[in-house]
Design an enzyme around this catalytic site. Structure first.
Site, mmCIF file in Angstrom:
data_model
loop_
_atom_site.group_PDB
_atom_site.id
_atom_site.type_symbol
_atom_site.label_atom_id
_atom_site.label_comp_id
_atom_site.label_asym_id
_atom_site.label_seq_id
_atom_site.Cartn_x
_atom_site.Cartn_y
_atom_site.Cartn_z
ATOM 1 N N SER A 136 0.775 -1.235 0.022
ATOM 2 C CA SER A 136 -0.036 0.002 -0.104
ATOM 3 C C SER A 136 0.907 1.238 -0.265
ATOM 4 O O SER A 136 2.110 1.228 0.457
ATOM 5 C CB SER A 136 -0.946 -0.092 1.392
ATOM 6 O OG SER A 136 -1.691 1.141 1.498
ATOM 7 N N TYR A 150 -1.724 -0.775 10.247
ATOM 8 C CA TYR A 150 -2.042 -0.969 8.757
ATOM 9 C C TYR A 150 -0.813 -0.240 8.176
ATOM 10 O O TYR A 150 -0.174 -1.335 7.399
ATOM 11 C CB TYR A 150 -3.387 -0.611 8.142
ATOM 12 C CG TYR A 150 -3.490 -0.679 6.559
ATOM 13 C CD1 TYR A 150 -3.839 -1.965 6.288
ATOM 14 C CD2 TYR A 150 -3.146 0.390 5.855
ATOM 15 C CE1 TYR A 150 -4.060 -2.010 4.769
ATOM 16 C CE2 TYR A 150 -3.267 0.182 4.498
ATOM 17 C CZ TYR A 150 -3.658 -1.050 4.027
ATOM 18 O OH TYR A 150 -3.789 -1.251 2.641
#
Length: 244
Positions: A136, A150
C-alpha cells in the site's frame, strides 16, 4: 520454472483486487488457485488470522497444483481501525490481528516460496519463481491516526520484499511489490464515505481512485512478464497521490 502455463497461488482472491488478479491471470492461461475465508471451486479456505494458517494454505495449494507453484501473490489483508484511546487489550489484539494477516501470513508464504524455488530448473529468463506482494502507499506516507498498524504492516511487507529480492536473486527468485492507493473495492468505499470522499479525492491528482483491474494488470505483468532484472521493484498505483 517451466514454460508451460504457470501455477499461481493468489491470497485474498474472492473480491476486489484479488478477484481481479485471479481473473486476469486466468485470461492469460495461467493455472490459478485462489484463497478466501470459505472454500468454493478454485478457492481454498484459510483463516490467515490464525498462527500457522499460511503454512497450511501453502500445503493445500501445492497439492491442488500438482506439487508446483511458480508464482505467489500475497494480496490478502485487513484494514481495520483502532483508536489510540481503545482499552489496552483491544489495542494489542487489533495490532496482533493486523500484523498476523497482513505481514506474518505473507512472510510465512514467502518463506515457503523461497524454499520451494530453490533447486528448481530456471525458466528462459533465469527465474525459478516469483513473488508479488500487494502492499500500500501507506507503507511510505503512513495512514490515518486509527490505522498505524495497517501502515506498519504494509511497510514491513515492502521491506520484506526488498530483502527477499536482494537475498535470493542469485538463486533465481524474483520479488516485487505493488503499492496501491485507494482502490474501488468495498473496503475503500466504506473508508472514503467515513472520511468525506470528496475531500480525499481532492488529494488524488488523477481525480479518482484506481479500479481493481488496474492493479490486477500490474500484478499480472509482474507475475508473468517482468524481466528478472526488475526484481526488488516496488510499483505505485495511486493516481499520483504519493510520488517517490
Amino acid at each position: 520454472m517451466p514454460e508451460s502455463p504457470p501455477h499461481i497461488l493468489v491470497t485474498g482472491a474472492t473480491r476486489g483486487i484479488g478477484a481481479a488478479i485471479l481473473e486476469a491471470l486466468s485470461a492469460r492461461g495461467a493455472r490459478v488457485i485462489g484463497h478466501g475465508t470459505r472454500a468454493t471451486p478454485g478457492i481454498l479456505a484459510a483463516d490467515l488470522s490464525e498462527s500457522g494458517a499460511g503454512d497450511g494454505l501453502w500445503e493445500a495449494a501445492l497439492a491442488a497444483l500438482d506439487g508446483r507453484i511458480d508464482v505467489l501473490i500475497n494480496n490478502a489483508g485487513v484494514f481495520e481501525a483502532i483508536s489510540v484511546e481503545a482499552p489496552d487489550a483491544e489495542w494489542q489484539a487489533s495490532w496482533t490481528r493486523t500484523l498476523q494477516i497482513n505481514l506474518q501470513a505473507s512472510a510465512d508464504l514467502c518463506r515457503r516460496m523461497v524454499l520451494h524455488a530453490q533447486g528448481r530448473e530456471p525458466d528462459a529468463g533465469g527465474l525459478r519463481g516469483r513473488i508479488v506482494n500487494v502492499a500500500s502507499r501507506a507503507a511510505y506516507r503512513g495512514d490515518s491516526p486509527a490505522h498505524w498498524h495497517y501502515a506498519a504492516s504494509k511497510a514491513g511487507m515492502v521491506a520484506m520484499t526488498k530483502s527477499i529480492a536482494r537475498g535470493y536473486a542469485g538463486q533465481g527468485l524474483a520479488a516485487f511489490a505493488i503499492c496501491p492507493g485507494y482502490v474501488m473495492t468495498g473496503m475503500a468505499q466504506d473508508y472514503l464515505a467515513s472520511r468525506g470522499g470528496d475531500k480525499l479525492l481532492a488529494d488524488i491528482p488523477l481525480g479518482r481512485v484506481a479500479q481493481p483491474g488496474e492493479v490486477a494488470s500490474v500484478a499480472t505483468y509482474l507475475a508473468l512478464d517482468a524481466p528478472a532484472s526488475m526484481t526488488g521493484a516496488v510499483l505505485d498505483v495511486n493516481g499520483a497521490s504519493f510520488v517517490r
